[in-house]
Design a protein around this motif. Structure first.
Motif, PDB file in Angstrom:
ATOM      1  N   ALA A 175       0.599  -1.256  -0.034  1.00 36.69           N
ATOM      2  CA  ALA A 175       0.194   0.350   0.147  1.00 36.69           C
ATOM      3  C   ALA A 175       0.987   1.370  -0.374  1.00 36.69           C
ATOM      4  O   ALA A 175       0.050   2.384  -0.747  1.00 36.69           O
ATOM      5  CB  ALA A 175      -1.445  -0.089   1.048  1.00 36.69           C
ATOM      6  N   ASP A 176       2.116   1.122   0.376  1.00 38.85           N
ATOM      7  CA  ASP A 176       2.666   2.149   0.872  1.00 38.85           C
ATOM      8  C   ASP A 176       3.527   1.921  -0.522  1.00 38.85           C
ATOM      9  O   ASP A 176       3.828   3.607  -1.205  1.00 38.85           O
ATOM     10  CB  ASP A 176       4.228   2.319   2.305  1.00 38.85           C
ATOM     11  N   GLN A 177       3.994   1.372  -1.117  1.00 37.24           N
ATOM     12  CA  GLN A 177       5.036   1.621  -2.677  1.00 37.24           C
ATOM     13  C   GLN A 177       3.861   2.219  -3.309  1.00 37.24           C
ATOM     14  O   GLN A 177       3.964   2.467  -4.165  1.00 37.24           O
ATOM     15  CB  GLN A 177       4.833  -0.197  -3.109  1.00 37.24           C
ATOM     16  N   ARG A 178       2.628   1.746  -2.809  1.00 43.41           N
ATOM     17  CA  ARG A 178       1.030   2.049  -4.337  1.00 43.41           C
ATOM     18  C   ARG A 178       1.096   3.512  -4.308  1.00 43.41           C
ATOM     19  O   ARG A 178       0.804   4.363  -5.002  1.00 43.41           O
ATOM     20  CB  ARG A 178       0.029   1.542  -4.334  1.00 43.41           C
ATOM     21  N   ASP A 179       1.061   3.711  -2.578  1.00 39.27           N
ATOM     22  CA  ASP A 179       0.745   5.702  -2.561  1.00 39.27           C
ATOM     23  C   ASP A 179       2.063   6.322  -3.455  1.00 39.27           C
ATOM     24  O   ASP A 179       1.789   7.481  -3.629  1.00 39.27           O
ATOM     25  CB  ASP A 179       0.735   5.963  -1.350  1.00 39.27           C
ATOM     26  N   ARG A 180       3.434   5.541  -3.214  1.00 35.65           N
ATOM     27  CA  ARG A 180       4.496   6.493  -3.611  1.00 35.65           C
ATOM     28  C   ARG A 180       4.497   6.368  -4.922  1.00 35.65           C
ATOM     29  O   ARG A 180       4.588   7.704  -5.760  1.00 35.65           O
ATOM     30  CB  ARG A 180       6.503   5.744  -3.540  1.00 35.65           C
ATOM     31  N   LEU A 181       3.385   5.818  -6.003  1.00 34.83           N
ATOM     32  CA  LEU A 181       4.184   5.678  -7.706  1.00 34.83           C
ATOM     33  C   LEU A 181       2.899   6.301  -7.474  1.00 34.83           C
ATOM     34  O   LEU A 181       3.401   7.511  -8.760  1.00 34.83           O
ATOM     35  CB  LEU A 181       3.727   4.519  -7.625  1.00 34.83           C
ATOM     36  N   ARG A 186       1.544  11.469  -9.878  1.00 32.33           N
ATOM     37  CA  ARG A 186       1.117  12.740  -9.945  1.00 32.33           C
ATOM     38  C   ARG A 186       1.967  14.077  -9.799  1.00 32.33           C
ATOM     39  O   ARG A 186       1.903  15.085 -10.598  1.00 32.33           O
ATOM     40  CB  ARG A 186      -0.222  13.489  -8.325  1.00 32.33           C
ATOM     41  N   LYS A 187       3.478  13.609  -9.966  1.00 32.12           N
ATOM     42  CA  LYS A 187       4.486  14.944 -10.064  1.00 32.12           C
ATOM     43  C   LYS A 187       4.973  14.673 -11.370  1.00 32.12           C
ATOM     44  O   LYS A 187       5.108  15.791 -11.855  1.00 32.12           O
ATOM     45  CB  LYS A 187       5.668  13.479  -8.798  1.00 32.12           C
ATOM     46  N   ALA A 188       5.107  13.471 -11.880  1.00 34.92           N
ATOM     47  CA  ALA A 188       5.153  13.635 -13.179  1.00 34.92           C
ATOM     48  C   ALA A 188       3.551  14.485 -13.989  1.00 34.92           C
ATOM     49  O   ALA A 188       4.321  14.694 -15.206  1.00 34.92           O
ATOM     50  CB  ALA A 188       5.528  11.984 -13.756  1.00 34.92           C
ATOM     51  N   ASP A 190       2.643  16.955 -13.021  1.00 36.08           N
ATOM     52  CA  ASP A 190       1.973  17.851 -12.980  1.00 36.08           C
ATOM     53  C   ASP A 190       3.900  18.976 -13.424  1.00 36.08           C
ATOM     54  O   ASP A 190       3.620  19.592 -13.691  1.00 36.08           O
ATOM     55  CB  ASP A 190       2.398  18.356 -11.116  1.00 36.08           C
ATOM     56  N   VAL A 191       4.608  18.159 -13.424  1.00 39.93           N
ATOM     57  CA  VAL A 191       5.243  18.791 -14.418  1.00 39.93           C
ATOM     58  C   VAL A 191       5.420  18.683 -15.801  1.00 39.93           C
ATOM     59  O   VAL A 191       6.284  19.244 -16.134  1.00 39.93           O
ATOM     60  CB  VAL A 191       6.665  17.724 -14.514  1.00 39.93           C
ATOM     61  N   LEU A 192       4.534  17.650 -16.228  1.00 42.44           N
ATOM     62  CA  LEU A 192       4.423  17.650 -17.664  1.00 42.44           C
ATOM     63  C   LEU A 192       3.341  18.895 -17.957  1.00 42.44           C
ATOM     64  O   LEU A 192       3.491  19.556 -19.417  1.00 42.44           O
ATOM     65  CB  LEU A 192       3.711  16.761 -18.155  1.00 42.44           C
ATOM     66  N   ASN A 193       2.471  19.557 -16.769  1.00 46.48           N
ATOM     67  CA  ASN A 193       1.439  20.324 -17.557  1.00 46.48           C
ATOM     68  C   ASN A 193       2.312  21.813 -17.653  1.00 46.48           C
ATOM     69  O   ASN A 193       1.808  22.894 -17.655  1.00 46.48           O
ATOM     70  CB  ASN A 193       0.251  20.338 -16.085  1.00 46.48           C
ATOM     71  N   THR A 194       3.512  22.153 -16.150  1.00 41.44           N
ATOM     72  CA  THR A 194       3.877  23.348 -15.868  1.00 41.44           C
ATOM     73  C   THR A 194       4.496  23.334 -17.156  1.00 41.44           C
ATOM     74  O   THR A 194       4.992  24.769 -17.721  1.00 41.44           O
ATOM     75  CB  THR A 194       4.687  22.402 -14.801  1.00 41.44           C
ATOM     76  N   VAL A 195       5.067  22.176 -18.468  1.00 41.12           N
ATOM     77  CA  VAL A 195       6.466  22.716 -19.057  1.00 41.12           C
ATOM     78  C   VAL A 195       5.572  22.934 -19.848  1.00 41.12           C
ATOM     79  O   VAL A 195       5.681  23.774 -21.618  1.00 41.12           O
ATOM     80  CB  VAL A 195       6.742  21.306 -19.379  1.00 41.12           C
ATOM     81  N   GLY A 196       3.685  21.947 -19.799  1.00 42.41           N
ATOM     82  CA  GLY A 196       3.422  23.172 -21.383  1.00 42.41           C
ATOM     83  C   GLY A 196       3.515  21.895 -21.880  1.00 42.41           C
ATOM     84  O   GLY A 196       2.783  21.756 -23.362  1.00 42.41           O
ATOM     85  N   LEU A 197       3.951  20.168 -22.193  1.00 40.37           N
ATOM     86  CA  LEU A 197       3.583  19.651 -23.608  1.00 40.37           C
ATOM     87  C   LEU A 197       1.624  18.964 -23.268  1.00 40.37           C
ATOM     88  O   LEU A 197       1.360  18.597 -22.425  1.00 40.37           O
ATOM     89  CB  LEU A 197       4.503  18.076 -22.597  1.00 40.37           C
ATOM     90  N   SER A 198       1.765  19.087 -24.221  1.00 37.32           N
ATOM     91  CA  SER A 198       0.164  18.335 -24.568  1.00 37.32           C
ATOM     92  C   SER A 198       0.412  16.921 -25.022  1.00 37.32           C
ATOM     93  O   SER A 198       1.747  16.813 -25.467  1.00 37.32           O
ATOM     94  CB  SER A 198      -0.981  19.626 -25.258  1.00 37.32           C
TER      95      SER A 198
END
Length: 235
Positions: A175-181, A186-188, A190-198
């Motif tokens: 469960a911890d690993q799943r939460d980390r994944l 979500r971070k990835a 967020d990064v893509l959204n930040t860069v503006g890649l569609s």
């Protein structure tokens, strides 16, 4: 006349090993000795746990047999007395000796019966004790088996508890690993959204990557053909 009758009685007893009076006195002495011995035997019986006093009881039995033999001899002798009063007197004396001898015999028989009963009771107690020891051993074996079964069940319960705890820990780690994944995903994003890649840009990148791959394969093939042709031409 009485003296003559006693004389006749004495003459009659002479052939039997003594006069009537002598046999009577001997019988009385044996009676007294037997009564004392029987009382001593009964005191020993109730004063100790000894089952029997063989020598003393056998001696009493012989004395009673001697008294009975004296009574048989006296019964023969008093009948030969001429005087009726003397004859009646000796008849009563002999009867009293015989009755006392029978009483002593009855007491000895009761002693033997009590002794036999004690022996039977002792034998039954020994058998019961033997069976009790056997039953105790069986009970102890059953108790040991049950104790082992209880211990085995306790051990199994402990193993199940340990396995359950281990499973819970593993599931918790998953469960911890799943939460980390999920957090990494979500971070990835967020990064893509930040860069503006569609999504269209990502598809274009993938398409360009495939084109580059085919160009590389084509170049490799052309190079191999050229090398092979040059090798044939030179040879």
């Amino acid at each position: 006349m009485a003296a003559a009758a006693m004389g006749g009685g004495g003459g009659g007893g002479g052939g039997g090993g003594g006069t009537l009076s002598e046999i009577y006195q001997s019988a009385r002495r044996v009676l007294i000795r037997t009564r004392e011995a029987l009382e001593r035997l009964e005191r020993l019986e109730f004063a100790s746990s000894t089952m029997d006093s063989p020598d003393l009881s056998l001696s009493i039995k012989r004395d009673i047999a001697q008294i009975q033999a004296h009574c048989v001899e006296m019964d023969r002798l008093w009948r030969s007395i001429a005087s009726k009063p003397q004859r009646d007197l000796w008849k009563r004396k002999v009867e009293l000796v015989a009755e006392e001898g029978d009483s002593l015999k009855e007491s000895l028989d009761k002693y033997f019966q009590r002794n036999q009963k004690k022996m039977m009771e002792a034998k039954e107690r020994a058998e019961l004790l033997g069976r009790a020891k056997g039953d105790s051993a069986l009970v102890l074996r059953i108790f040991d088996d049950e104790a082992q079964a209880v211990q085995s069940a306790r051990n199994s319960s402990m193993m199940l508890e340990e396995a359950y705890s281990t499973g819970v820990a593993i599931l918790s780690k998953y469960a911890d690993q799943r939460d980390r994944l999920k957090r990494a995903q979500r971070k990835a994003l967020d990064v893509l959204n930040t860069v503006g890649l569609s999504n269209s840009v990502l598809k274009l990148i993938e398409r360009r990557h495939r084109v580059d791959k085919w160009v590389a394969y084509t170049g490799m093939a052309v190079t191999l053909i050229v090398v092979y042709a040059f090798w044939r031409w030179t040879h």
